[in-house]
Structures are given as C-alpha cells and as structure tokens.
Design an enzyme around this catalytic site. Structure first.
Site, PDB file in Angstrom:
ATOM      1  N   ASP A  51     -14.739  41.866 -20.106  1.00 13.49           N
ATOM      2  CA  ASP A  51     -15.805  41.442 -19.189  1.00 13.49           C
ATOM      3  C   ASP A  51     -15.499  41.905 -17.768  1.00 13.49           C
ATOM      4  O   ASP A  51     -14.438  41.612 -17.227  1.00 13.49           O
ATOM      5  CB  ASP A  51     -15.901  39.907 -19.187  1.00 13.49           C
ATOM      6  CG  ASP A  51     -17.007  39.413 -18.264  1.00 13.49           C
ATOM      7  OD1 ASP A  51     -18.163  39.382 -18.709  1.00 13.49           O
ATOM      8  OD2 ASP A  51     -16.714  39.094 -17.090  1.00 13.49           O
ATOM      9  N   TYR A  56     -16.574  43.420  -9.182  1.00 10.08           N
ATOM     10  CA  TYR A  56     -15.117  43.344  -9.304  1.00 10.08           C
ATOM     11  C   TYR A  56     -14.422  44.648  -8.871  1.00 10.08           C
ATOM     12  O   TYR A  56     -13.203  44.657  -8.670  1.00 10.08           O
ATOM     13  CB  TYR A  56     -14.675  42.982 -10.725  1.00 10.08           C
ATOM     14  CG  TYR A  56     -15.308  41.734 -11.317  1.00 10.08           C
ATOM     15  CD1 TYR A  56     -16.015  40.828 -10.517  1.00 10.08           C
ATOM     16  CD2 TYR A  56     -15.207  41.450 -12.677  1.00 10.08           C
ATOM     17  CE1 TYR A  56     -16.610  39.699 -11.072  1.00 10.08           C
ATOM     18  CE2 TYR A  56     -15.798  40.316 -13.227  1.00 10.08           C
ATOM     19  CZ  TYR A  56     -16.503  39.456 -12.415  1.00 10.08           C
ATOM     20  OH  TYR A  56     -17.086  38.343 -12.960  1.00 10.08           O
ATOM     21  N   LYS A  85     -22.184  43.739 -14.974  1.00  7.57           N
ATOM     22  CA  LYS A  85     -23.236  42.865 -14.427  1.00  7.57           C
ATOM     23  C   LYS A  85     -23.940  43.499 -13.229  1.00  7.57           C
ATOM     24  O   LYS A  85     -23.331  44.255 -12.465  1.00  7.57           O
ATOM     25  CB  LYS A  85     -22.628  41.517 -13.985  1.00  7.57           C
ATOM     26  CG  LYS A  85     -21.744  40.871 -15.046  1.00  7.57           C
ATOM     27  CD  LYS A  85     -21.253  39.488 -14.690  1.00  7.57           C
ATOM     28  CE  LYS A  85     -20.184  39.022 -15.673  1.00  7.57           C
ATOM     29  NZ  LYS A  85     -18.808  39.303 -15.255  1.00  7.57           N
ATOM     30  N   HIS A 118     -26.107  39.015 -12.782  1.00 10.77           N
ATOM     31  CA  HIS A 118     -24.913  38.255 -12.407  1.00 10.77           C
ATOM     32  C   HIS A 118     -25.259  36.864 -11.876  1.00 10.77           C
ATOM     33  O   HIS A 118     -24.599  35.872 -12.198  1.00 10.77           O
ATOM     34  CB  HIS A 118     -24.131  39.060 -11.351  1.00 10.77           C
ATOM     35  CG  HIS A 118     -22.687  38.709 -11.246  1.00 10.77           C
ATOM     36  ND1 HIS A 118     -21.721  39.627 -10.919  1.00 10.77           N
ATOM     37  CD2 HIS A 118     -22.023  37.549 -11.406  1.00 10.77           C
ATOM     38  CE1 HIS A 118     -20.535  39.037 -10.896  1.00 10.77           C
ATOM     39  NE2 HIS A 118     -20.699  37.780 -11.182  1.00 10.77           N
TER      40      HIS A 118
HETATM   41  P1  NDP Z   1      -9.651  31.956 -15.937  1.00 12.21           P
HETATM   42  O1  NDP Z   1     -10.044  30.531 -15.862  1.00 12.21           O
HETATM   43  O2  NDP Z   1      -9.913  32.710 -17.199  1.00 12.21           O
HETATM   44  O3  NDP Z   1      -8.098  32.155 -15.592  1.00 12.21           O
HETATM   45  C1  NDP Z   1      -7.588  31.655 -14.425  1.00 12.21           C
HETATM   46  C2  NDP Z   1      -6.158  31.955 -14.158  1.00 12.21           C
HETATM   47  O4  NDP Z   1      -5.329  31.438 -15.193  1.00 12.21           O
HETATM   48  C3  NDP Z   1      -5.808  33.411 -14.029  1.00 12.21           C
HETATM   49  O5  NDP Z   1      -5.588  33.654 -12.675  1.00 12.21           O
HETATM   50  C4  NDP Z   1      -4.537  33.617 -14.863  1.00 12.21           C
HETATM   51  O6  NDP Z   1      -3.506  34.206 -14.070  1.00 12.21           O
HETATM   52  C5  NDP Z   1      -4.170  32.240 -15.322  1.00 12.21           C
HETATM   53  N1  NDP Z   1      -3.856  32.195 -16.763  1.00 12.21           N
HETATM   54  C6  NDP Z   1      -4.332  32.989 -17.745  1.00 12.21           C
HETATM   55  N2  NDP Z   1      -3.862  32.611 -18.940  1.00 12.21           N
HETATM   56  C7  NDP Z   1      -3.082  31.534 -18.722  1.00 12.21           C
HETATM   57  C8  NDP Z   1      -2.328  30.703 -19.574  1.00 12.21           C
HETATM   58  N3  NDP Z   1      -2.307  30.897 -20.892  1.00 12.21           N
HETATM   59  N4  NDP Z   1      -1.615  29.691 -18.996  1.00 12.21           N
HETATM   60  C9  NDP Z   1      -1.629  29.494 -17.660  1.00 12.21           C
HETATM   61  N5  NDP Z   1      -2.342  30.248 -16.806  1.00 12.21           N
HETATM   62  C10 NDP Z   1      -3.068  31.264 -17.340  1.00 12.21           C
HETATM   63  O7  NDP Z   1     -10.294  32.747 -14.689  1.00 12.21           O
HETATM   64  P2  NDP Z   1     -11.641  33.321 -14.123  1.00 12.21           P
HETATM   65  O8  NDP Z   1     -12.239  32.317 -13.218  1.00 12.21           O
HETATM   66  O9  NDP Z   1     -11.269  34.640 -13.591  1.00 12.21           O
HETATM   67  O10 NDP Z   1     -12.662  33.517 -15.339  1.00 12.21           O
HETATM   68  C11 NDP Z   1     -12.473  34.471 -16.378  1.00 12.21           C
HETATM   69  C12 NDP Z   1     -13.412  35.654 -16.258  1.00 12.21           C
HETATM   70  O11 NDP Z   1     -14.760  35.234 -16.303  1.00 12.21           O
HETATM   71  C13 NDP Z   1     -13.309  36.444 -14.957  1.00 12.21           C
HETATM   72  O12 NDP Z   1     -12.131  37.225 -14.885  1.00 12.21           O
HETATM   73  C14 NDP Z   1     -14.591  37.215 -15.018  1.00 12.21           C
HETATM   74  O13 NDP Z   1     -14.473  38.288 -15.935  1.00 12.21           O
HETATM   75  C15 NDP Z   1     -15.551  36.132 -15.522  1.00 12.21           C
HETATM   76  N6  NDP Z   1     -16.190  35.364 -14.430  1.00 12.21           N
HETATM   77  C16 NDP Z   1     -17.558  35.463 -14.300  1.00 12.21           C
HETATM   78  C17 NDP Z   1     -18.229  34.810 -13.296  1.00 12.21           C
HETATM   79  C18 NDP Z   1     -19.713  34.955 -13.182  1.00 12.21           C
HETATM   80  O14 NDP Z   1     -20.272  34.580 -12.127  1.00 12.21           O
HETATM   81  N7  NDP Z   1     -20.382  35.443 -14.182  1.00 12.21           N
HETATM   82  C19 NDP Z   1     -17.516  33.973 -12.309  1.00 12.21           C
HETATM   83  C20 NDP Z   1     -16.081  33.867 -12.564  1.00 12.21           C
HETATM   84  C21 NDP Z   1     -15.483  34.541 -13.597  1.00 12.21           C
HETATM   85  P3  NDP Z   1      -2.614  35.470 -14.596  1.00 12.21           P
HETATM   86  O15 NDP Z   1      -3.448  36.693 -14.464  1.00 12.21           O
HETATM   87  O16 NDP Z   1      -1.455  35.466 -13.673  1.00 12.21           O
HETATM   88  O17 NDP Z   1      -2.234  35.153 -16.027  1.00 12.21           O
END
Ligand code: NDP
Length: 324
Positions: A51, A56, A85, A118
């Site tokens: 995604d 981004y 998006k 989006h």
């Molecule tokens: P998530 O809730 O998926 O992840 C948040 C954080 O958790 C990351 O920074 C990651 O850091 C950490 N993480 C990942 N796996 C683990 C784990 N197993 N245990 C502990 N920590 C963990 O984040 P997002 O808010 O980014 O949402 C996911 C995706 O959704 C986005 O990347 C994007 O593609 C989409 N999105 C879409 C939006 C929209 O408006 N349509 C808005 C927001 C997001 P690390 O990288 O260090 O593991």
C-alpha cells in the site's frame, strides 16, 4: 473471508485482494529507499499486497523493488497487488487520470491494482502537496466527490487500474456514491483507520452490507508522526489487555491486533521497515483468537482516532463529524 482456506478476499468487481498488506508511509526524514528495502523483504517473506500513495513520495522505490523481485523470480506481476491513491489536490475530475498516469510513471508499471480517492475533501490544485495561504493555513476547496468518482470509473475502463475505491469516507459519503445516478462501479473498498481503540463496528457492518471491503490502517497504533497525530495519544501496543492475550498465545500485541481485525473480515495493512517486525506481522495465519479473546478486545473500543485531519474540520466533505 475464510482465513484457513484463503489469504485473499474477492472484491465486488471480481478481483482478489490479499488480506494482509505492507504499509509504506513514513515521515519526511525517513529516506525513501527504506520503503523499497522493506518492500523487497516483505515480498521475500510472502507479502503480495503493498500500500502506498502519491503523497508518500516512495512510488519510484517501490517500483524498483517490484522489478527486482520479479526479475529474480520471487513474484510475478499478476501476483502482486499494488495500491496507490489520488491525492487531495487532484480531486477535480480533469486531474484524476493525469494523477494516475503520474503515479504509474513513478512506479514504472503499466497498471495499478487499486486506485483510491485518498480523502473525500479537496485541496487547492498545484505542485504543493499541502498548499498554504499567507497565514500558513491549508487551502481547501469543494469538489463534488461524485464527479471525482466518475473520473475514477474512467480510469478503470481505460485499464490503468484494475479496481477503484475510496479512503477515509464515512457511510454517508459512501452512500452518496452508491446512490449516484448512472453509477457504473461501486467502490471495492473503503480504507480507514481501524484498530482495537477504534474498531469501526458500525462502518464495518455498513460496508459488509454493501459488499465493500473495509481495509484498516494504523492497526498497530499508527506512525505517530506529530504532523498528523497527537503525541499525547495512548500507545495501542502497550494496552494491557492486548498484551495479556498475546502472552497467552505466545504472540506479540501487534500480531493480536492484526489477527483481531482479520477475524472480523477486515483487510489489514501493517507498516514496518524493520525486517524482524515485517516477518512477525506476517505470522498471523497460524493461530486463532477465541470468542472470549475477541470479546475482550472489542471491549477496548473508545473511538480513539489517531489521524483526525483536523485542518479540514468544517469542510462540507470533512468525514469525521459523523458517528460513522
Ligand atoms: P501502523 O499502525 O501499521 O504501524 C505503526 C508503527 O508500528 C510503525 O512505525 C512500525 O515501526 C511499528 N511496528 C510495526 N510492526 C510492529 C510490531 N510487530 N510491534 C511493534 N511495533 C511495530 O502504521 P501506519 O499508521 O503507518 O498505517 C499503516 C499503513 O496504512 C501506512 O503505512 C499507509 O500505507 C496506510 N495509511 C493510510 C492512511 C490513509 O489516509 N489512507 C493513513 C495512514 C496510514 P517500524 O517500521 O520501526 O517497525
């Protein structure tokens, strides 16, 4: 969705969407190459759904990762599901196809699998992603989302995208599209924030009744970028109930959060640029939460939204003033 038999869900236009996708959003200071590296690791691990969004700024790096993984035989194009998006500055109908063409050029593909609006509210067109006025306030405008949707339908007809959908729409905005005279295609999905603190039960029920898939973002508690998210909001993965259930199953709180949504028929995105966590987040198909676990996690709902897009509050298409 039968998680034992299938790791994909059939969309209302007949295409398949893998139920677990890699999220790739990161704040500006993270090098874009990280998204490409994470995509390669994820494809090696077994993810087939990636995604992203024009916003981004990592479409080029993801495209390079795709080409590398296709060239080394790990995955074929038809097995990869790529979502991008339409950014808010391109909601005017005449800007929709050029925006998709720009994303296709960035990623170096001849079609995307899914193209989403989006956000339902529009911003002033132009090169600036977040156009500001002289006082530093974002400049919004009103574009009828039904007209944007008609331009999205044309993108599907042209073959530039296999499927079309929306993101951050409330049920009234979905209804507006579904009731549009002359509607050709329904949105296949609505990608929204969804996790144990905001479990979206009403929106999920509504979407299911219309054969629209709910795709969840910020399942792990969000990226917490202070530009979009209040730094004082609670950390989801520190939630004691999630951690107790995780301990019982010898899993992590993140895996439990992902599994909770999968068992409710939600498609989940999990963002990680860390190899260990990319692998960990994929290990969610070999355990099951009990009905009691599910009930306890449902009890955590508190309508806590990490990404509120408050700058658009008051806009006629601001989505989050409605209950769902
Ligand atoms: P998530 O809730 O998926 O992840 C948040 C954080 O958790 C990351 O920074 C990651 O850091 C950490 N993480 C990942 N796996 C683990 C784990 N197993 N245990 C502990 N920590 C963990 O984040 P997002 O808010 O980014 O949402 C996911 C995706 O959704 C986005 O990347 C994007 O593609 C989409 N999105 C879409 C939006 C929209 O408006 N349509 C808005 C927001 C997001 P690390 O990288 O260090 O593991």
């Amino acid at each position: 969705m039968d998680l034992k038999r299938s790791r994909s869900v059939k969309l209302n236009d007949g295409h398949l969407m893998p139920v677990l996708g890699l999220g790739t959003y990161a704040s500006e200071e993270v090098p874009k190459s990280k998204a490409g590296e994470a995509t390669k690791v994820a494809i090696d691990v077994g993810y087939r759904h990636i995604d992203t969004a024009y916003l981004y700024g990592n479409e080029k790096e993801i495209g390079e990762a795709f080409r590398e993984k296709m060239a080394d035989g790990t995955a074929k194009r038809e097995d990869l599901f790529y979502t991008t998006k339409l950014w808010a500055t391109c909601l005017r109908p005449e800007l929709v196809r050029p925006a998709l063409e720009r994303s296709l050029k960035n990623v170096g593909l001849d079609y995307v699998d899914l193209f989403l609006i989006h956000l339902p509210f529009a911003m002033k067109p132009g090169e600036e992603l977040l156009p500001e006025d002289a006082n530093g306030k974002y400049v919004l405008e009103v574009v009828d989302i039904r007209e944007t949707w008609e331009a999205m339908e044309k993108c599907k007809d042209s073959g530039l995208t296999k499927s079309i959908g929306v993101s951050n729409f409330n049920h009234k905005q979905l209804e507006l599209i579904l009731k549009k005279p002359g509607l050709k295609y329904k949105p296949v999905c609505n990608q929204v924030e969804c996790h144990p603190y905001l479990n979206q039960s009403k929106l999920l029920e509504y979407c299911k009744s219309k054969d629209i898939v709910l795709v969840a973002y910020s399942v792990l508690g969000s990226h917490r970028n202070p530009k979009w998210v209040d730094p004082n909001s609670p950390h989801l993965l520190e939630e004691p109930v999630l951690n107790a259930i995780a301990k019982k199953h010898s899993r992590s709180a993140g895996q439990v959060a992902l599994r909770f949504l999968l068992q409710r028929g939600v498609v989940v995105l999990a963002k990680s640029f860390n190899e260990k966590r990319i692998k960990e987040n994929f290990q969610v198909f070999d355990f099951e939460l009990t009905p009691e676990d599910m009930k306890a996690i449902e009890g955590l709902n508190r309508n806590l939204r990490y990404s509120k897009f408050l700058f658009a509050e008051g806009h006629p298409y601001y989505p989050f003033s409605e209950e769902y």
